[in-house]
Design a protein around this motif. Structure first.
Motif: not given
Length: 304
Positions: A168-174, A177-181
């Protein structure tokens, strides 16, 4: 979600036989769009057929290599809007084609369009020894990494997609192979906590991803002994991580013979006896008139 169910046993009671669900697969190549719509709309009126599937290839993998092939998720959304009851999905999405956050958004949209009927199928992507499948990557400017890279990417993708569907809240993922901010999925899928996840594949490495992430596991038919062996390996991997193997429904794709329906019926019986209770019947084009009703009458009713 079509799933294998377990009942609580009482002293002296026999275990309840799992219910088998049946679906169809229409490969969206070498066929006209309106023919696929016709088959799906007919299947939508046939109670024995509970789910319907497309595949995910950008170019034909059979027949005329320069023939027509439709993009699976776009077509699935159109079919979702023109059916009411069928569960539906792509068997299976190539994780190599789309970044996972984009795929999560696409799948959410289809789940909403369908009113919560999506079964989310995903896999590593085309095997490297299939030349007609391999060529579509270069033709569309897509990289084709080795199998180890692809399986690790799939595991991360499943994690990212589930988080986008549920958090329910924005998150970062590192990951590797995949990186999201600032990743965030809004809206959420209709189905809660998320659409059922079906992972297709047979390699040992992929089966470890299945054990961790999948609600259903699919394998192509044709060699029932191999399917049984792979299912036993999945049991082992589930046990290793403390998961009940029965919580992963076993799914199998079986090609339909219009001319020799008894051969298809026998394949269905073998699959059910081997513990596969999610049966996907692959229909080849051109599709005969009334093919969905024929599947129910000549295959499902006589085999099950």
């Amino acid at each position: 979600m079509p799933a294998t169910t377990c009942c609580r046993r009482t002293e002296g009671a026999l275990p309840k036989k799992p219910r088998t669900s049946f679906g169809i697969m229409t490969a969206p190549m070498q066929v006209d769009y309106h023919d696929i719509v016709r088959v799906w709309q007919e299947a939508d009126t046939v109670p024995e057929i509970e789910h319907a599937w497309l595949f995910d290839h950008l170019m034909p993998i059979g027949g005329d290599p320069d023939g027509p092939a439709y993009e699976g998720w776009t077509l699935l959304s159109a079919l979702a809007a023109q059916t009411r009851w069928l569960r539906l999905g792509v068997m299976v999405t190539s994780n190599r084609f789309r970044p996972p956050a984009l795929l999560a958004k696409i799948a959410t949209t289809v789940d909403i369009v369908s009113g919560g009927r999506l079964d989310f199928g995903i896999g590593v992507g085309s095997r490297p020894d299939h030349p007609l499948a391999r060529r579509e990557y270069a033709a569309h400017g897509l990289p084709f990494h080795d199998s180890a890279h692809a399986v690790a990417s799939l595991a991360e993708a499943c994690t990212v997609i589930r988080r986008l569907w549920t958090e329910e809240r924005p998150f970062d993922f590192h990951g590797t192979h995949h990186h999201l901010t600032g990743a965030f999925g809004n809206p959420k899928p209709v189905q809660r906590p998320h659409p059922p996840i079906l992972i297709g594949g047979r390699s040992a490495a992929t089966l470890r991803v299945v054990a961790e992430h999948a609600d259903l596991w699919n394998i192509p038919g044709g060699d029932i002994a191999d399917a049984v062996a792979r299912s036993a390996l999945l049991d082992r991997y589930c046990a290793e991580i403390g998961r009940d193997p029965a919580s992963v429904t076993r799914s199998i794709h079986l090609s339909v013979s219009y001319d020799k329906p008894e051969a298809t019926r026998e394949a269905i019986r073998e699959a059910i006896d081997a513990g596969f209770h999610h049966i996907v019947l692959g229909l080849s084009a051109p599709y005969p008139a009334g093919v969905a009703r024929w599947v129910a009458d000549e295959l499902i009713d006589k085999a099950a």
